[in-house]
Design a protein around this motif. Structure first.
Motif, PDB file in Angstrom:
ATOM      1  N   LYS A 161      -5.452  13.970  -1.032  1.00  0.00           N
ATOM      2  CA  LYS A 161      -4.757  13.203  -2.064  1.00  0.00           C
ATOM      3  C   LYS A 161      -4.240  11.868  -1.548  1.00  0.00           C
ATOM      4  CE  LYS A 161      -3.045  13.103  -6.211  1.00  0.00           C
ATOM      5  NZ  LYS A 161      -3.925  13.028  -7.341  1.00  0.00           N
ATOM      6  N   ASP A 162      -3.719  11.873  -0.302  1.00  0.00           N
ATOM      7  CA  ASP A 162      -3.124  10.654   0.229  1.00  0.00           C
ATOM      8  C   ASP A 162      -3.089  10.727   1.749  1.00  0.00           C
ATOM      9  OD1 ASP A 162      -1.922   8.167   0.269  1.00  0.00           O
ATOM     10  OD2 ASP A 162      -0.134   8.771  -0.814  1.00  0.00           O
ATOM     11  N   TYR A 163      -2.915   9.571   2.358  1.00  0.00           N
ATOM     12  CA  TYR A 163      -2.834   9.408   3.801  1.00  0.00           C
ATOM     13  C   TYR A 163      -1.442   8.851   4.077  1.00  0.00           C
ATOM     14  CZ  TYR A 163      -4.537   7.901   8.441  1.00  0.00           C
ATOM     15  OH  TYR A 163      -4.747   7.727   9.779  1.00  0.00           O
ATOM     16  N   VAL A 164      -0.590   9.664   4.661  1.00  0.00           N
ATOM     17  CA  VAL A 164       0.822   9.322   4.825  1.00  0.00           C
ATOM     18  C   VAL A 164       1.133   9.133   6.307  1.00  0.00           C
ATOM     19  CG1 VAL A 164       3.185  10.064   4.359  1.00  0.00           C
ATOM     20  CG2 VAL A 164       1.349  10.729   2.790  1.00  0.00           C
ATOM     21  N   ILE A 165       1.722   7.984   6.638  1.00  0.00           N
ATOM     22  CA  ILE A 165       2.082   7.683   8.022  1.00  0.00           C
ATOM     23  C   ILE A 165       3.454   8.287   8.347  1.00  0.00           C
ATOM     24  CG2 ILE A 165       2.476   5.835   9.707  1.00  0.00           C
ATOM     25  CD1 ILE A 165      -0.399   5.903   8.666  1.00  0.00           C
ATOM     26  N   LYS A 166       3.534   8.962   9.497  1.00  0.00           N
ATOM     27  CA  LYS A 166       4.808   9.517   9.975  1.00  0.00           C
ATOM     28  C   LYS A 166       5.692   8.389  10.480  1.00  0.00           C
ATOM     29  CE  LYS A 166       2.938  13.731  12.041  1.00  0.00           C
ATOM     30  NZ  LYS A 166       2.827  14.419  13.334  1.00  0.00           N
ATOM     31  N   PRO A 167       6.962   8.606  10.506  1.00  0.00           N
ATOM     32  CA  PRO A 167       7.687   9.738   9.936  1.00  0.00           C
ATOM     33  C   PRO A 167       7.796   9.581   8.420  1.00  0.00           C
ATOM     34  CG  PRO A 167       9.259   8.197  10.873  1.00  0.00           C
ATOM     35  CD  PRO A 167       7.884   7.652  11.171  1.00  0.00           C
ATOM     36  N   ILE A 168       7.918  10.709   7.751  1.00  0.00           N
ATOM     37  CA  ILE A 168       8.069  10.698   6.295  1.00  0.00           C
ATOM     38  C   ILE A 168       9.554  10.676   5.984  1.00  0.00           C
ATOM     39  CG2 ILE A 168       7.615  11.871   4.129  1.00  0.00           C
ATOM     40  CD1 ILE A 168       5.331  13.306   5.438  1.00  0.00           C
ATOM     41  N   SER A 169       9.970   9.656   5.307  1.00  0.00           N
ATOM     42  CA  SER A 169      11.381   9.557   4.921  1.00  0.00           C
ATOM     43  C   SER A 169      11.646  10.502   3.746  1.00  0.00           C
ATOM     44  CB  SER A 169      11.716   8.124   4.500  1.00  0.00           C
ATOM     45  OG  SER A 169      11.086   7.822   3.268  1.00  0.00           O
ATOM     46  N   PRO A 170      12.900  10.888   3.549  1.00  0.00           N
ATOM     47  CA  PRO A 170      13.230  11.711   2.380  1.00  0.00           C
ATOM     48  C   PRO A 170      12.823  11.032   1.073  1.00  0.00           C
ATOM     49  CG  PRO A 170      15.052  11.725   3.930  1.00  0.00           C
ATOM     50  CD  PRO A 170      14.063  10.713   4.439  1.00  0.00           C
ATOM     51  N   ILE A 171      12.936   9.716   1.032  1.00  0.00           N
ATOM     52  CA  ILE A 171      12.539   8.984  -0.183  1.00  0.00           C
ATOM     53  C   ILE A 171      11.038   9.140  -0.419  1.00  0.00           C
ATOM     54  CG2 ILE A 171      12.287   6.671  -1.184  1.00  0.00           C
ATOM     55  CD1 ILE A 171      14.969   5.975   0.213  1.00  0.00           C
ATOM     56  N   ARG A 172      10.246   8.971   0.632  1.00  0.00           N
ATOM     57  CA  ARG A 172       8.789   9.103   0.506  1.00  0.00           C
ATOM     58  C   ARG A 172       8.407  10.529   0.127  1.00  0.00           C
ATOM     59  NH1 ARG A 172       4.062   8.437  -1.160  1.00  0.00           N
ATOM     60  NH2 ARG A 172       2.364   8.191   0.301  1.00  0.00           N
ATOM     61  N   MET A 173       9.078  11.515   0.709  1.00  0.00           N
ATOM     62  CA  MET A 173       8.809  12.910   0.376  1.00  0.00           C
ATOM     63  C   MET A 173       9.097  13.172  -1.099  1.00  0.00           C
ATOM     64  SD  MET A 173       7.612  15.758   1.545  1.00  0.00           S
ATOM     65  CE  MET A 173       7.726  15.826   3.301  1.00  0.00           C
ATOM     66  N   ASN A 174      10.200  12.646  -1.587  1.00  0.00           N
ATOM     67  CA  ASN A 174      10.520  12.813  -3.009  1.00  0.00           C
ATOM     68  C   ASN A 174       9.489  12.132  -3.899  1.00  0.00           C
ATOM     69  OD1 ASN A 174      12.776  14.482  -2.895  1.00  0.00           O
ATOM     70  ND2 ASN A 174      14.152  12.767  -2.531  1.00  0.00           N
ATOM     71  N   GLU A 175       8.989  10.969  -3.484  1.00  0.00           N
ATOM     72  CA  GLU A 175       7.946  10.281  -4.257  1.00  0.00           C
ATOM     73  C   GLU A 175       6.688  11.154  -4.340  1.00  0.00           C
ATOM     74  OE1 GLU A 175       9.113   5.691  -3.005  1.00  0.00           O
ATOM     75  OE2 GLU A 175       7.361   6.639  -2.124  1.00  0.00           O
ATOM     76  N   ILE A 176       6.316  11.764  -3.236  1.00  0.00           N
ATOM     77  CA  ILE A 176       5.157  12.655  -3.217  1.00  0.00           C
ATOM     78  C   ILE A 176       5.372  13.821  -4.167  1.00  0.00           C
ATOM     79  CG2 ILE A 176       3.877  14.308  -1.786  1.00  0.00           C
ATOM     80  CD1 ILE A 176       4.307  12.299   0.568  1.00  0.00           C
ATOM     81  N   PHE A 177       6.546  14.441  -4.089  1.00  0.00           N
ATOM     82  CA  PHE A 177       6.833  15.593  -4.942  1.00  0.00           C
ATOM     83  C   PHE A 177       6.849  15.209  -6.419  1.00  0.00           C
ATOM     84  CE2 PHE A 177       9.325  17.611  -1.235  1.00  0.00           C
ATOM     85  CZ  PHE A 177       8.151  18.136  -0.729  1.00  0.00           C
ATOM     86  N   GLU A 178       7.469  14.086  -6.734  1.00  0.00           N
ATOM     87  CA  GLU A 178       7.537  13.653  -8.135  1.00  0.00           C
ATOM     88  C   GLU A 178       6.149  13.358  -8.689  1.00  0.00           C
ATOM     89  OE1 GLU A 178      10.142  13.837 -10.179  1.00  0.00           O
ATOM     90  OE2 GLU A 178      11.186  14.730  -8.465  1.00  0.00           O
ATOM     91  N   LYS A 179       5.328  12.702  -7.893  1.00  0.00           N
ATOM     92  CA  LYS A 179       3.958  12.397  -8.316  1.00  0.00           C
ATOM     93  C   LYS A 179       3.173  13.694  -8.522  1.00  0.00           C
ATOM     94  CE  LYS A 179      -0.074   9.670  -7.096  1.00  0.00           C
ATOM     95  NZ  LYS A 179      -0.694   8.790  -6.112  1.00  0.00           N
ATOM     96  N   TYR A 180       3.344  14.633  -7.608  1.00  0.00           N
ATOM     97  CA  TYR A 180       2.657  15.918  -7.717  1.00  0.00           C
ATOM     98  C   TYR A 180       3.087  16.651  -8.996  1.00  0.00           C
ATOM     99  CZ  TYR A 180       1.283  20.713  -6.895  1.00  0.00           C
ATOM    100  OH  TYR A 180       0.754  21.967  -7.043  1.00  0.00           O
ATOM    101  N   LYS A 181       4.391  16.718  -9.233  1.00  0.00           N
ATOM    102  CA  LYS A 181       4.896  17.397 -10.428  1.00  0.00           C
ATOM    103  C   LYS A 181       4.366  16.754 -11.702  1.00  0.00           C
ATOM    104  CE  LYS A 181       9.298  18.748  -8.381  1.00  0.00           C
ATOM    105  NZ  LYS A 181      10.752  18.517  -8.433  1.00  0.00           N
ATOM    106  N   LYS A 182       4.339  15.429 -11.719  1.00  0.00           N
ATOM    107  CA  LYS A 182       3.859  14.706 -12.888  1.00  0.00           C
ATOM    108  C   LYS A 182       2.381  15.005 -13.148  1.00  0.00           C
ATOM    109  CE  LYS A 182       4.580  10.115 -14.584  1.00  0.00           C
ATOM    110  NZ  LYS A 182       4.777   8.710 -14.237  1.00  0.00           N
ATOM    111  N   GLU A 183       1.584  15.006 -12.098  1.00  0.00           N
ATOM    112  CA  GLU A 183       0.156  15.288 -12.246  1.00  0.00           C
ATOM    113  C   GLU A 183      -0.090  16.729 -12.646  1.00  0.00           C
ATOM    114  OE1 GLU A 183      -1.577  13.961  -8.584  1.00  0.00           O
ATOM    115  OE2 GLU A 183      -1.318  11.845  -9.131  1.00  0.00           O
ATOM    116  N   GLU A 184       0.709  17.650 -12.148  1.00  0.00           N
ATOM    117  CA  GLU A 184       0.568  19.065 -12.504  1.00  0.00           C
ATOM    118  C   GLU A 184       0.911  19.304 -13.973  1.00  0.00           C
ATOM    119  OE1 GLU A 184      -0.523  22.013 -10.750  1.00  0.00           O
ATOM    120  OE2 GLU A 184      -1.460  20.284  -9.815  1.00  0.00           O
ATOM    121  N   ALA A 185       1.850  18.522 -14.496  1.00  0.00           N
ATOM    122  CA  ALA A 185       2.274  18.686 -15.888  1.00  0.00           C
ATOM    123  C   ALA A 185       1.214  18.199 -16.876  1.00  0.00           C
ATOM    124  CB  ALA A 185       3.583  17.935 -16.117  1.00  0.00           C
ATOM    125  N   GLN A 186       0.304  17.391 -16.411  1.00  0.00           N
ATOM    126  CA  GLN A 186      -0.735  16.833 -17.309  1.00  0.00           C
ATOM    127  C   GLN A 186      -1.840  17.792 -17.577  1.00  0.00           C
ATOM    128  OE1 GLN A 186      -1.913  13.167 -15.438  1.00  0.00           O
ATOM    129  NE2 GLN A 186      -0.031  12.145 -16.029  1.00  0.00           N
TER     130      GLN A 186
END
Length: 116
Positions: free
Chosen positions: A91-116
């Motif tokens: 799905k994506d290529y994420v550079i470490k370290p993952i900040s809490p903000i970036r992790m939340n962005e990933i989760f929100e995007k995932y949830k949004k796509e799952e809801a569709q």
């Protein structure tokens, strides 16, 4: 992930071989709900690296959709390009370290796509 209350359970494996073996076993014996929805895959692991995991993952053909995020310290354009070759799976290529903000962005995007 636990702080974001994104999931009920987090499975952690120390190498790609351990992870692919566990995933294969889950698909053979467990209910579909036991199979992960998301995999955060490090490229640099002992025994079997992330690329080896991806090659094996494609061969086992999971019974349900699993989203894979490559999480790596590699800023190599060759690695990023290679990841595009797994576009059906990665799905994506994420550079470490993952900040809490970036992790939340990933989760929100995932949830949004799952809801569709």
């Amino acid at each position: 992930m636990e702080r974001a209350s994104f999931c009920d359970e987090v499975l952690v494996y120390t190498n790609g071989k351990e992870a692919i073996d566990a995933l294969t076993l889950l698909m053979q014996t467990g209910p579909l709900t036991a199979i992960p929805d998301i995999i955060f895959l490090d490229l640099n692991m002992p025994i079997m690296d992330g690329w080896g995991f991806l090659d094996e993952f494609i061969l086992i053909k999971p019974q349900k959709a699993i989203v894979i995020y490559i999480v790596t310290s590699s800023v190599s354009s060759a690695d990023r390009k290679r990841a595009l070759g797994y576009s059906e799976t990665v799905k994506d290529y994420v550079i470490k370290p993952i900040s809490p903000i970036r992790m939340n962005e990933i989760f929100e995007k995932y949830k949004k796509e799952e809801a569709q």
